[in-house]
Design a protein around this motif. Sequence first.
Motif, PDB file in Angstrom:
ATOM      1  N   CYS A  60      -4.202   8.828  -3.753  1.00  0.00           N
ATOM      2  CA  CYS A  60      -2.926   8.417  -4.388  1.00  0.00           C
ATOM      3  C   CYS A  60      -3.115   8.315  -5.896  1.00  0.00           C
ATOM      4  O   CYS A  60      -4.229   8.413  -6.397  1.00  0.00           O
ATOM      5  N   LYS A 105       6.086   3.731   0.387  1.00  0.00           N
ATOM      6  CA  LYS A 105       6.917   4.884   0.739  1.00  0.00           C
ATOM      7  C   LYS A 105       8.053   4.462   1.664  1.00  0.00           C
ATOM      8  O   LYS A 105       9.215   4.822   1.459  1.00  0.00           O
ATOM      9  N   ALA A 106       7.690   3.674   2.691  1.00  0.00           N
ATOM     10  CA  ALA A 106       8.668   3.268   3.700  1.00  0.00           C
ATOM     11  C   ALA A 106       9.766   2.399   3.099  1.00  0.00           C
ATOM     12  O   ALA A 106      10.953   2.604   3.356  1.00  0.00           O
ATOM     13  N   TYR A 114       5.649  -0.753  -6.409  1.00  0.00           N
ATOM     14  CA  TYR A 114       6.369   0.480  -6.128  1.00  0.00           C
ATOM     15  C   TYR A 114       7.700   0.517  -6.866  1.00  0.00           C
ATOM     16  O   TYR A 114       8.438  -0.448  -6.919  1.00  0.00           O
ATOM     17  N   ASN A 121       0.855  -1.188   0.000  1.00  0.00           N
ATOM     18  CA  ASN A 121       0.000   0.000   0.000  1.00  0.00           C
ATOM     19  C   ASN A 121       0.893   1.240   0.000  1.00  0.00           C
ATOM     20  O   ASN A 121       2.126   1.129   0.015  1.00  0.00           O
ATOM     21  N   PHE A 122       0.256   2.397   0.001  1.00  0.00           N
ATOM     22  CA  PHE A 122       1.025   3.621  -0.170  1.00  0.00           C
ATOM     23  C   PHE A 122       2.065   3.818   0.934  1.00  0.00           C
ATOM     24  O   PHE A 122       3.228   4.111   0.655  1.00  0.00           O
ATOM     25  N   GLU A 123       1.636   3.650   2.195  1.00  0.00           N
ATOM     26  CA  GLU A 123       2.566   3.854   3.314  1.00  0.00           C
ATOM     27  C   GLU A 123       3.725   2.855   3.271  1.00  0.00           C
ATOM     28  O   GLU A 123       4.873   3.218   3.485  1.00  0.00           O
ATOM     29  N   THR A 124       3.387   1.585   3.027  1.00  0.00           N
ATOM     30  CA  THR A 124       4.425   0.556   2.941  1.00  0.00           C
ATOM     31  C   THR A 124       5.400   0.864   1.807  1.00  0.00           C
ATOM     32  O   THR A 124       6.614   0.792   1.983  1.00  0.00           O
ATOM     33  N   LEU A 175      -5.279   4.973  -0.952  1.00  0.00           N
ATOM     34  CA  LEU A 175      -3.982   4.783  -0.290  1.00  0.00           C
ATOM     35  C   LEU A 175      -3.725   3.313   0.047  1.00  0.00           C
ATOM     36  O   LEU A 175      -2.598   2.902   0.236  1.00  0.00           O
ATOM     37  N   TYR A 176      -4.861   2.586   0.188  1.00  0.00           N
ATOM     38  CA  TYR A 176      -4.743   1.207   0.662  1.00  0.00           C
ATOM     39  C   TYR A 176      -4.720   0.191  -0.476  1.00  0.00           C
ATOM     40  O   TYR A 176      -4.736  -1.013  -0.230  1.00  0.00           O
ATOM     41  N   ASN A 228       0.314  12.660  -4.489  1.00  0.00           N
ATOM     42  CA  ASN A 228      -0.863  12.446  -3.627  1.00  0.00           C
ATOM     43  C   ASN A 228      -1.518  13.775  -3.272  1.00  0.00           C
ATOM     44  O   ASN A 228      -0.916  14.849  -3.400  1.00  0.00           O
TER      45      ASN A 228
END
Length: 241
Positions: A213, A140-141, A233, A135-138, A227-228, A178
Motif C-alpha cells: 500500500c 476501502k470498505a 482514510y 487498515n487498507f481493507e477497512t 496493508l495492515y 497498491n
Amino acid sequence: MHFHAFHILLLGMSLVQEYNSSQCTCEEKTNTCTFIPCGMPGSNGLPGRDGKEGPKGENGELGLRGAQGLPGKAGPSGPKGEKGSVGERGPTGPSGGQGKQTSLFGLTRIDGVLLFPNGMTVGEKIFKTEGSEGNFETSKAVCSQAGGLLASPRNSAENSAIQQIAAWHKKMPFLGINDIQTEGTFKHLNGEALGYSNWASNEPNNSEGIEDCVEVHSSGKWNDKSLYSCLLYVKNYGPIK
Ligand SMILES: *[C@@H]1O[C@H](CO)[C@@H](O)[C@H](O)[C@H]1NC(C)=O
Ligand SMILES: [Ca+2]
Ligand SMILES: [Ca+2]
C-alpha cells in the motif's frame, strides 16, 4: 347754680383773651387780636364698632373663561391596516459560477455546499475525511459504503489536497494505490495504471516483502507501506479519474 356757671364761663373767656394777646402771633402787630382762639383742632376719636351684617347680595356676573387644560391621555390603538401592494421586481443578479469553490483552513464551499471541517475540492473532485483510521481493507470498505472511494491522486494538485487534509489531522493517510495484484506494479483501485507518482527517495522498497500500500508523508512524498497499517482514510467523491 346757673349764675355760678355763667361766671365761670366769663372768667374762662377773659382768661382766653388775656392768653391770646400775649401768645398769639398775628399778621398785623398794630391790630389787636380778634376774639378767635388759635387752639389746635382735637384729634379724631376711635372708629366705631362694626355694624351688623347686611342682607345677602345678588349673584355676581359670570367669570372670565379659564386657561386651556393639559392634553388628555392617548386613545387605544387603531385596527390593523391593509396589506401593502407587491414591490417592483429587483434587478437580475450575476450568474453563478460553474462548480466554483473556495477553501480556507478546511472551510470549503462548493456551489453553496459547505465542506467543513475536513473537505477540499480539486476540479470536480471532492476529498473529505471524518478523521478516522483503519487498515487498507477497512478503509476501502468504509469509503465505498459512504458512496466514495479511497482517495487516489492523479496529479500533484490532488496529492496536495490529500496532503493538506492529512496535515489538519496530523495523521498520514492511505492512498487507493497498491501493488497487491503484481508486486512492484502499483495501480489505482479501478485497475488503472499509475500515471502520476510522488515517491520519496528509495521508495517503494517493499520493506520485509509486505509493503503493498501507499502512505503519504507530511511532505507529500509517498512510501509503500503494509496493508495492515492503520492510517487515515480520505474519501474521494465525484469523479474517480
Ligand atoms: C523501506 O521503507 C521503510 C518505510 O516504509 C523504511 O522504514 C525502511 O527503512 C526502508 N528500507 C530500506 C532498506 O530503505
Ligand atoms: Ca509491494
Ligand atoms: Ca516502504
